[in-house]
Design an enzyme around this catalytic site. Structure first.
Site, PDB file in Angstrom:
ATOM      1  N   ASP A 412       7.618  -0.755  -5.154  1.00 16.72           N
ATOM      2  CA  ASP A 412       8.405  -0.566  -3.934  1.00 16.72           C
ATOM      3  C   ASP A 412       7.823   0.591  -3.120  1.00 16.72           C
ATOM      4  O   ASP A 412       6.978   1.339  -3.602  1.00 16.72           O
ATOM      5  CB  ASP A 412       9.860  -0.287  -4.343  1.00 16.72           C
ATOM      6  CG  ASP A 412      10.793  -0.305  -3.151  1.00 16.72           C
ATOM      7  OD1 ASP A 412      10.460  -0.954  -2.138  1.00 16.72           O
ATOM      8  OD2 ASP A 412      11.856   0.341  -3.228  1.00 16.72           O
ATOM      9  N   GLU A 415       4.349   0.935   1.492  1.00 18.92           N
ATOM     10  CA  GLU A 415       3.741   0.678   2.820  1.00 18.92           C
ATOM     11  C   GLU A 415       2.671   1.702   3.170  1.00 18.92           C
ATOM     12  O   GLU A 415       1.762   1.319   3.917  1.00 18.92           O
ATOM     13  CB  GLU A 415       4.852   0.671   3.887  1.00 18.92           C
ATOM     14  CG  GLU A 415       5.827  -0.468   3.740  1.00 18.92           C
ATOM     15  CD  GLU A 415       6.761  -0.335   2.536  1.00 18.92           C
ATOM     16  OE1 GLU A 415       7.112   0.808   2.188  1.00 18.92           O
ATOM     17  OE2 GLU A 415       7.111  -1.363   1.953  1.00 18.92           O
ATOM     18  N   ASP A 497      14.620  -5.003   2.645  1.00 17.10           N
ATOM     19  CA  ASP A 497      16.053  -4.674   2.690  1.00 17.10           C
ATOM     20  C   ASP A 497      16.791  -5.492   3.741  1.00 17.10           C
ATOM     21  O   ASP A 497      17.010  -5.051   4.870  1.00 17.10           O
ATOM     22  CB  ASP A 497      16.208  -3.175   2.945  1.00 17.10           C
ATOM     23  CG  ASP A 497      15.623  -2.365   1.796  1.00 17.10           C
ATOM     24  OD1 ASP A 497      15.440  -2.940   0.699  1.00 17.10           O
ATOM     25  OD2 ASP A 497      15.342  -1.167   1.982  1.00 17.10           O
TER      26      ASP A 497
END
Ligand code: GLC
Length: 809
Positions: A412, A415, A497
């Site tokens: 997670d 990015e 999300d």
């Protein structure tokens, strides 16, 4: 070099040509039939291959047979089935095929612009801090849009299926909550699209990890503009001629989708966070006492000691190995989250940070000092995954998790998402990572501006290779939030999300279908929605749609109402359970789809246009889809609806639930009470359904071939294997072909099983869905025991993999 009229010159190469244009160098390379690479640089050399480029090297492909036909200022090159005309004066390319279909024509030559904030609409955040030189060079190219073409794919997006009139940036980011149609870029960058018009499809992949953009007729109607920073435009064109051909070629070049372990295709339950071992064990106990199938539980950031990756909180998870053993005994595996933000904590007893600092494994600022940002553990360092040494080290860190019995890794915040302030102090905000941060080995450094979009992908590579080394006999499974083209070879992914809104259930369908078209079949969204409060009806409808997500996980944020299957009372629980049970019954079919994806890139969940590209009415449909070639799924994605419109493509379709036959093309309203997912089977198909199981650990003791005969002969091959160890070849697989021969007598032939893998002893049932009760059913020309239940005749036998012929007379 040849010089047809004096100035520009060209040279043939083994797979195409190089031409010197007025403003730079152009190279054409035919990689395979229907696949051509085009590169342009305003400089005099092309960039050397980058270690994060997922594409197979050009040399891997056989040299094509080429013919050149110079005609004055222009030059035509042919490599079947494509013809490319280069206008040397204008520096433009025009593409066509042997049937004369034109596509992807350049509307002008390559343009090169030195960027400053505001140039060509670039926001200052993408310009400030860009190192000088090629990083600041924007290369642009305009292509003609055929009036009848739809534009699809584009990776992870929040719009509908068809994207004409939009502009798409490729720049990974931890997207703001509440994704909606006006969002541009989210967590992943897949600069790839398909153009589909009646009778023809082509595709394009822009090989750039720099900031790049597609303007699909938004700024100038009819003009598709490609733009990338980095000083080189490098793209590959794929001649379909249908959508399947485009996806096949795209994944031939960028890698076939990985083969996931079988357990990962089961149902996953997650929440941020199940905070203690006790809570996790209770959770699994509730699934088991309620007979709800479950294969995996996800442990979010709170299992760690103060958000330190690769640690366990000693109080809340005092005995991880014991806990995970007890889960495994119930057929459930654990997946743990890992973030790239490593707590910056020198000499404080956290060896991961110590080693990172001692060996300089972090991303570094220009002067070489560690780059520090913030993440869950507050001050954090970020591994420089662009270096092989760092990837190896990262992979190795997973040893402690695997030793405790962890089955999969959830990656997670990659990015990377970097907070501006310490998380422990409240609202952390996002920090912009400096574009001149340094990555890579000292002899081939690259700025963050180039590596940013590959960061998540490189993390996936590091983790996967680590798992492969640590557990060489098992198929690794990881999940990732950030990614790019090529991720299909490494990891499963989810769409980040989302929110417990009906709109987000609706959005999930085009979103996952677009991922499939972009070469990434293994994807899902958080069922029930991550942010906000789910409701009973939303959970039922979302789980029903989720049965057909290639990755099926229910996940929610810490401050939301619970959304486990039983959270809304017994009636909802029963419906959710039924949906999950259907997923488990479909697993043998899904496993075959996963193998087909692995072999050819074929998407699992795909839009109607993939299988029916010429059906005008179906091309824009994004509220129904195909699950493999056999099953049309039309889930209810609106609150309160108990009916829905279904568009059936041409041909005959059977209602999965009651066997009613319909002749398509047809648009019809179907009843969809809360317990019903409208499902239609294409006539001629065979679905392989397993017995109900609580986990994929339970053996498949029954396999039912649901045979839906059409008017003409058809066949299907179902593929099986153990689901966990590596598949090296046919010795690890079992494949069985079934052929259906309609006619005066309906005959179904189950061919002998091939391959070396032996299934668990089981009963094989054949259900022949036919309009009327047959007078007799014969197996291998002998009378046999059979039953009729109004819709199908059924026979069964102990499956020994031998050929059998079933005949209805
Ligand atoms: C991010 C993830 C989410 C996770 C949370 C805490 O928001 O997208 O799935 O639960 O971080 O780790």
């Amino acid at each position: 070099m040849h010089a047809p009229s004096g100035h520009p010159v060209w040279n043939p190469t083994s797979r195409g040509l190089e031409a010197r244009l007025e403003n730079g160098l152009l190279a054409l390379a035919f990689l395979a039939p229907g696949m051509v690479r085009v590169r342009f640089t305003p400089g005099s050399d092309f960039v050397l291959p980058r270690p994060w480029d997922p594409a197979r090297p050009d040399e891997d492909f056989e040299s094509p047979s080429l013919s050149f036909n110079p005609q004055g200022e222009s030059l035509e090159v042919q490599a079947d089935p494509m013809r490319v005309r280069l206008d040397l004066g204008r520096g433009t390319l025009a593409f066509s095929d042997l049937e004369g279909r034109r596509f992807a024509d350049d509307l002008g030559g390559f343009r090169v612009v030195e960027v400053a904030a505001g140039t060509e609409g670039l926001a200052s955040e993408h310009v400030e801090g860009l190192p000088p030189g090629r990083a600041r060079r924007l290369v642009l190219l305009d292509k003609a849009m055929h009036p009848e073409e739809g534009y699809h794919g584009f990776g992870q997006r929040s719009q509908g299926l068809e994207r004409r009139g939009n502009r798409f940036t490729h720049w990974n980011q931890d997207a703001a909550w509440g994704h909606n149609r006006s969002d541009d870029n989210l967590y992943q960058s897949h600069p790839v699209f398909l153009a589909v018009r009646p009778g023809f499809a082509w595709g394009l992949w822009l090989r750039s990890t720099w900031w790049s953009r597609f303007d699909v007729g938004r700024t100038r109607p009819g003009v598709l503009e490609l733009a990338t920073l980095g000083g080189e435009l490098d793209y590959v064109l794929f001649h379909g001629p249908d959508p399947a051909g485009v996806v096949e070629k795209l994944t031939r070049l960028t890698g076939r989708p990985m083969l996931p372990p079988l357990w990962s295709l089961g149902y996953h339950q997650s929440r941020w966070s199940y905070r203690t071992a006790r809570e996790v064990e209770d959770l699994v106990g509730r699934f088991r006492s309620r007979s709800i199938p479950l294969d995996a539980v996800h442990l979010d950031i709170d299992y760690m000691r103060g958000y330190r990756c690769f640690t366990w909180d000693p109080e809340r998870f005092p005995d991880p190995a014991g806990t995970l053993d007890r889960l495994r005994a119930q057929g459930v595996r654990a997946v743990t989250i890992v973030d790239p933000g490593i707590k910056h904590e020198p000499a404080a007893g956290y060896p991961v940070a110590d080693e990172m600092l001692a060996r300089g494994l972090f991303c570094r600022a220009r002067q070489g000092q560690p780059f520090q940002g913030f993440c869950w553990p507050d001050a954090a360092l970020f591994p420089d995954f662009a270096r092989e040494e760092v990837r190896r080290w990262w992979g190795q860190q997973h040893r402690s998790l695997l030793e405790a019995g962890v089955a999969g890794i959830w990656q997670d915040m990659n990015e990377p998402s970097v907070f501006a302030r310490p998380f422990s102090e409240g609202e952390a905000g996002q920090m912009r990572v400096p574009l001149d941060l340094m990555h890579g080995d000292a002899d081939a450094p690259a700025p963050h501006a180039e590596v940013h979009n590959a960061y998540g992908l490189l993390m996936c590579r590091a983790t996967r290779q680590g798992l492969e080394r640590l557990r060489p006999d098992e198929r690794p499974w990881t999940l990732t939030r950030s990614a790019g083209t090529g991720v299909q070879t490494l990891s499963c992914t989810w769409m980040g999300d989302n929110t417990s809104w009906w709109e987000h259930l609706q959005m999930s369908l085009p979103q996952l279908a677009s991922m499939g078209l972009s070469g990434v079949p293994h994807a899902g969204v958080d069922i029930g929605g991550f942010i906000g409060n789910c409701t009973a009806e939303l959970l039922v409808r979302w789980t029903q749609a989720g049965v057909f997500y290639p990755f099926m996980r229910n996940h929610s944020a810490w401050d939301t109402v619970p959304q486990e299957p039983w959270a809304f009372g017994p009636e909802t629980e029963a419906l959710v359970r039924e949906a999950i049970a259907l997923r488990y019954r479909l697993l043998p079919y899904l496993l075959t789809l996963a193998h087909r994806a692995h072999r050819t890139g074929e998407p699992i969940l795909r839009p109607m246009l993939y299988d029916f590209p010429d059906q005008e009415e179906l091309r824009h449909l994004d509220d129904q889809f195909m699950f493999g070639p056999a099953l049309l799924v039309a889930p209810v994605v609106w609150q309160g609806h108990r009916h829905r419109l279904v568009h059936l493509p041409p041909g005959e379709w059977l209602d999965f639930w009651d066997g009613t036959r319909h002749q398509g093309p047809l648009a019809m309203a179907v009843a969809a009470p809360l317990e019903r997912i409208p499902l239609f089977v294409r006539a001629g198909a065979v679905l392989t359904l397993g017995n109900e199981r609580l986990s994929t650990d339970d053996p498949l003791t029954e396999l039912t071939l649901e045979v839906f005969p059409g008017d003409v002969a058809s066949e299907w091959t179902w593929i099986e294997e153990g689901g966990l160890s590596l598949v090296h070849g046919p010795e690890d697989l079992a494949e069985t072909r079934v052929s259906i021969h309609p006619g005066t007598f309906l005959e179904v032939k189950v061919h002998p099983r091939s391959g070396g893998w032996l299934p668990h002893p089981r009963t094989l049932r054949v259900r022949l869905h036919c309009p009327e009760r047959p007078a007799r059913v014969l197996v291998d020309q002998q009378g046999c025991e059979w039953t009729w239940n109004d819709r199908y005749a059924e026979v069964g036998w102990l499956d020994e993999g031998r050929a059998r012929v079933v005949r209805c007379c």
